[in-house]
Structure formats: structure tokens, C-alpha cells
Design a protein around this motif. Sequence first.
Motif, PDB file in Angstrom:
ATOM      1  N   ASP A   1      10.451   0.480  -1.691  1.00 59.03           N
ATOM      2  CA  ASP A   1       9.373   0.059  -2.095  1.00 59.03           C
ATOM      3  C   ASP A   1       8.469  -0.618  -1.155  1.00 59.03           C
ATOM      4  OD1 ASP A   1       7.357  -0.340  -4.188  1.00 59.03           O
ATOM      5  OD2 ASP A   1       8.720  -0.963  -5.686  1.00 59.03           O
ATOM      6  N   ALA A   2       7.057  -0.797  -1.423  1.00 58.59           N
ATOM      7  CA  ALA A   2       6.238  -1.344  -0.541  1.00 58.59           C
ATOM      8  C   ALA A   2       5.230  -2.041  -1.091  1.00 58.59           C
ATOM      9  CB  ALA A   2       5.679  -0.301   0.263  1.00 58.59           C
ATOM     10  N   PRO A   3       4.947  -3.220  -0.567  1.00 63.06           N
ATOM     11  CA  PRO A   3       3.665  -3.797  -1.102  1.00 63.06           C
ATOM     12  C   PRO A   3       2.276  -3.118  -1.193  1.00 63.06           C
ATOM     13  CG  PRO A   3       3.942  -4.557   1.132  1.00 63.06           C
ATOM     14  CD  PRO A   3       4.787  -3.735   0.870  1.00 63.06           C
ATOM     15  N   VAL A   4       1.387  -3.795  -2.262  1.00 62.02           N
ATOM     16  CA  VAL A   4       0.266  -3.370  -2.527  1.00 62.02           C
ATOM     17  C   VAL A   4      -0.664  -4.154  -2.179  1.00 62.02           C
ATOM     18  CG1 VAL A   4      -1.262  -2.188  -4.505  1.00 62.02           C
ATOM     19  CG2 VAL A   4       1.155  -1.836  -4.449  1.00 62.02           C
ATOM     20  N   TYR A   5      -1.706  -3.767  -1.555  1.00 64.24           N
ATOM     21  CA  TYR A   5      -3.111  -4.725  -0.876  1.00 64.24           C
ATOM     22  C   TYR A   5      -4.215  -4.044  -1.702  1.00 64.24           C
ATOM     23  CZ  TYR A   5       0.127  -6.565   2.475  1.00 64.24           C
ATOM     24  OH  TYR A   5       1.161  -7.247   3.182  1.00 64.24           O
ATOM     25  N   SER A   6      -5.114  -4.989  -1.796  1.00 59.57           N
ATOM     26  CA  SER A   6      -6.560  -4.587  -2.471  1.00 59.57           C
ATOM     27  C   SER A   6      -7.619  -5.251  -1.423  1.00 59.57           C
ATOM     28  CB  SER A   6      -6.576  -5.280  -3.723  1.00 59.57           C
ATOM     29  OG  SER A   6      -6.645  -6.486  -3.815  1.00 59.57           O
ATOM     30  N   SER A   7      -8.783  -4.617  -1.570  1.00 61.66           N
ATOM     31  CA  SER A   7     -10.018  -5.202  -1.071  1.00 61.66           C
ATOM     32  C   SER A   7     -11.206  -4.872  -1.773  1.00 61.66           C
ATOM     33  CB  SER A   7      -9.936  -4.664   0.470  1.00 61.66           C
ATOM     34  OG  SER A   7     -11.140  -5.081   1.179  1.00 61.66           O
ATOM     35  N   PHE A   8     -12.254  -5.680  -1.351  1.00 58.87           N
ATOM     36  CA  PHE A   8     -13.567  -5.298  -1.993  1.00 58.87           C
ATOM     37  C   PHE A   8     -14.342  -4.244  -1.196  1.00 58.87           C
ATOM     38  CE2 PHE A   8     -12.852  -9.579  -3.629  1.00 58.87           C
ATOM     39  CZ  PHE A   8     -12.899  -9.147  -4.908  1.00 58.87           C
ATOM     40  N   HIS A   9     -14.976  -3.393  -1.815  1.00 53.84           N
ATOM     41  CA  HIS A   9     -15.868  -2.308  -0.951  1.00 53.84           C
ATOM     42  C   HIS A   9     -17.325  -2.796  -0.630  1.00 53.84           C
ATOM     43  CE1 HIS A   9     -17.570  -1.246  -4.663  1.00 53.84           C
ATOM     44  NE2 HIS A   9     -18.615  -0.367  -4.105  1.00 53.84           N
ATOM     45  N   GLY A  10     -17.890  -2.335   0.245  1.00 56.09           N
ATOM     46  CA  GLY A  10     -19.309  -2.438   0.505  1.00 56.09           C
ATOM     47  C   GLY A  10     -19.693  -4.092   1.118  1.00 56.09           C
ATOM     48  N   ALA A  11     -18.494  -4.676   1.859  1.00 52.68           N
ATOM     49  CA  ALA A  11     -18.608  -6.000   2.324  1.00 52.68           C
ATOM     50  C   ALA A  11     -18.761  -5.758   3.866  1.00 52.68           C
ATOM     51  CB  ALA A  11     -17.499  -6.656   2.040  1.00 52.68           C
ATOM     52  N   GLY A  12     -18.988  -4.727   4.376  1.00 52.33           N
ATOM     53  CA  GLY A  12     -19.184  -4.210   5.713  1.00 52.33           C
ATOM     54  C   GLY A  12     -17.799  -4.217   6.470  1.00 52.33           C
ATOM     55  N   GLU A  13     -16.808  -4.923   6.494  1.00 50.69           N
ATOM     56  CA  GLU A  13     -15.669  -4.613   6.995  1.00 50.69           C
ATOM     57  C   GLU A  13     -14.520  -5.015   5.666  1.00 50.69           C
ATOM     58  OE1 GLU A  13     -14.800  -7.564  10.103  1.00 50.69           O
ATOM     59  OE2 GLU A  13     -16.486  -6.738  11.498  1.00 50.69           O
ATOM     60  N   TRP A  14     -13.439  -4.292   5.888  1.00 49.19           N
ATOM     61  CA  TRP A  14     -12.224  -4.421   4.868  1.00 49.19           C
ATOM     62  C   TRP A  14     -11.394  -5.626   5.213  1.00 49.19           C
ATOM     63  CZ3 TRP A  14     -12.670  -1.146   0.996  1.00 49.19           C
ATOM     64  CH2 TRP A  14     -13.324   0.113   1.087  1.00 49.19           C
ATOM     65  N   GLU A  15     -11.323  -6.370   4.245  1.00 47.76           N
ATOM     66  CA  GLU A  15     -10.447  -7.613   4.343  1.00 47.76           C
ATOM     67  C   GLU A  15      -9.598  -7.485   3.046  1.00 47.76           C
ATOM     68  OE1 GLU A  15     -12.850 -10.964   3.992  1.00 47.76           O
ATOM     69  OE2 GLU A  15     -14.114 -10.405   5.854  1.00 47.76           O
ATOM     70  N   PHE A  16      -8.428  -7.235   3.532  1.00 47.57           N
ATOM     71  CA  PHE A  16      -7.123  -6.831   2.436  1.00 47.57           C
ATOM     72  C   PHE A  16      -6.545  -8.006   2.304  1.00 47.57           C
ATOM     73  CE2 PHE A  16      -8.081  -2.625   4.340  1.00 47.57           C
ATOM     74  CZ  PHE A  16      -8.076  -1.668   3.286  1.00 47.57           C
ATOM     75  N   GLU A  17      -5.979  -8.140   1.054  1.00 43.30           N
ATOM     76  CA  GLU A  17      -4.967  -9.377   0.505  1.00 43.30           C
ATOM     77  C   GLU A  17      -4.018  -8.684  -0.227  1.00 43.30           C
ATOM     78  OE1 GLU A  17      -7.236 -12.117  -1.797  1.00 43.30           O
ATOM     79  OE2 GLU A  17      -8.692 -12.687  -0.035  1.00 43.30           O
ATOM     80  N   GLU A  18      -2.921  -9.213  -0.030  1.00 44.50           N
ATOM     81  CA  GLU A  18      -1.680  -8.528  -1.021  1.00 44.50           C
ATOM     82  C   GLU A  18      -1.979  -8.954  -2.500  1.00 44.50           C
ATOM     83  OE1 GLU A  18       2.511  -8.917   0.398  1.00 44.50           O
ATOM     84  OE2 GLU A  18       2.470 -10.476  -1.311  1.00 44.50           O
ATOM     85  N   TYR A  19      -2.081  -7.983  -3.098  1.00 43.71           N
ATOM     86  CA  TYR A  19      -1.886  -7.917  -4.493  1.00 43.71           C
ATOM     87  C   TYR A  19      -0.603  -8.173  -5.275  1.00 43.71           C
ATOM     88  CZ  TYR A  19      -3.675  -7.019  -9.238  1.00 43.71           C
ATOM     89  OH  TYR A  19      -3.895  -6.998 -10.659  1.00 43.71           O
TER      90      TYR A  19
END
Length: 346
Positions: A315-333
Motif C-alpha cells: 500500500d501507499a499513503p495518499v496526499y492532497s493539495s489545493f489547486h489554484g494556489a500558485g504552488e502545490w503544497e501537499f499534506e498527508e491525507y
Amino acid sequence: MAQTIKQLREDLFSETNGNKFDKIKNKLIKGFSADSRREVIEIFIEYSKSGRLLHWRNFLLTDIIALVKENETAYSIFFQWTITKPELTYWGIDGLLKTQGEEAYETLSNLVLNKTLEVETRAKAMKSIAVHSKQPFDRNLPKDPGYWKIENLRIEELIHWQNQGYNQGNSYKAPNIHPNLKNPKTELEKAVYKLNDLLEKERKNNQDLSNPSNWLAIADESKIIEIEKKWNLPENYLLFLKNFSPINVFIDDDEKFFQGLSLYGADDLIKNQNGYSFNPVTGENLQEWPSNYIVIADAGADPYCIDIGNITNNDAPVYSSFHGAGEWEFEEYSKSFIDFLKDITE
């Protein structure tokens, strides 16, 4: 003191505020449709013909259709009239089918063939014919005929069907599901089982097998081969795609997911990387996107990605981020894909 049906009728015809009109209309349905159904229908029919709020003349048709019974031919004359009125034709189509059944096929087929009508109206007639006759005129098209284009109208098939005498079709088969969907054994399958239970409720409320939605089905083998050539996915996620591949799955939970969550299946996983890791216009990979992140779902275009560079215990972790913020800033979901599935159903 409770209002009588006569008083509510007078209020309905004198009301000029749409919101108040809606409340009066609902009082008539809730208070009198059980014991005085036909009287309520006649009030709504009268308003559809001469009421002062023009948009409500149209909207009332859905209530009339809901109150009228299958093959209740006494109201077919009214619905024959509605399809001659451009502002009423769209919803009048379903009323004519409900009251006339197969006898309405010729009239509605002529609406489809009438080039002077709006495409939306012609498409509605074809969609309603397809649903009632179980003929596949609507296959692989949006459930809402308002999104159809003129080239989507299968005119030659319709004419052939006419010439054959309007025979009934065989309808559509449900997607092919894996037996373990109903008999889960592994931790993955148990998580999928709960997800399917959630989706099954949605399918019962709203399902059109010409374009199925909210299904978990066995994937096309060619799609899986294409995916395996492109990525080395964790086993749990690959098994999910193979055996329980989402078909138009949408989790309607905007408290947890912005604008709800679209969960990708084998058919659309690769193409849905467009705009994230891949630019479909230039055909280039986007350098700012982490190459080990595969988007498996999105919530209003906010991506949820499985990290194939961090695979442990299948298995593997899942990350999320907000779009439209200029740069992707991922956080572990979630710590794993299985945990991600569990979170969806909580």
C-alpha cells in the motif's frame, strides 16, 4: 384553521411571488393529493394553461406528472396540448408517455425528427423514448439530454425503429461486478464493501444504465495493462482498479470534500492526470508536479494522490493539495489507500 382546497386554489392563482407560490402548491399536494388527487391535478392543469407566473406553468408539469398514474388516459389530451406549446413541450413529453405509453411513440418520434425544434427538446424526446422503450438511443450519452448535441441524435436508428413497428428493446445490463464485492474477505475488500453499500443507496435513488454511475466493477483488462505499463502501483490499489474499478463514482459529501469527491476508475485514471502532471495541450510533463504522485481522485479539482514512491506492505499513503494556489503544497491525507477508502465511508 386549515385552509380548504378551494381557498388554496384562489391563493395559487392570485399569488405573484414565486416562493410563496411554491409553498401554496406544496400545501395542495401534501394536504389534498391523497383524497382529492384529481381535483389537485385539475387545479395544476388549469394553472399551466392560464396562470400568471409563466415559469410556474412549466414547473407545475413535473408535479402533474408525479400525481398522474401510469396509462391514465384521461389526461393524455392535456399532455398532447403541452407538446404543441414550446414553453411546455420539454416536460410534456414525459407526461404524454406516462398517460399514453407506447401509443405516444409516433408523436414523440416526430418531435425528434422536427428540425424546427430546439436540440434540447428533440434530445429530451429521444431520451424519454429510449428509457420507455428500452432501446439504446441514449447509449454512452449524458443522462441529462440538455447536454446532448445535434450529432448525438441517432436519427437513422430511430427511423429504422419506426419502420420495424416500435418494438421494445432489451434495455441495458448492469456493470459486471466482482463476487467478493458481496462477500469480502480481505481488509481491502471490507473497505470496498462499505463503499459499495454507500454507492448502492445512490444507485437506488438515481440510476440510468445507459450511462451508469456510482458502480464498482471489474475493469477492462486492456485498461489495466495500459496502467501497469505506465506505473508501478501498490498492490492494494491495483487490485482495487482491477476488481472494483469506479464507474462515474461521486461521493456527495461537501463537508468532508470540497464540492464532493470524484473517485477515478481504470477507464479514466490516465487521462485524469491531465492538468496535474501532464499538459494535454503541449504534450509535456509538468516539472513542478512530483513524478511519484498519481491523482486517484479530486474534490472540485483539488487532487488526492497516491505516492507510488513510498510503497510499503502493498500500500501507499495518499496526499492532497489545493489547486489554484500558485504552488502545490501537499499534506498527508491518509496513511494508506485502504485508510483513504475507510475515510470516504465514515
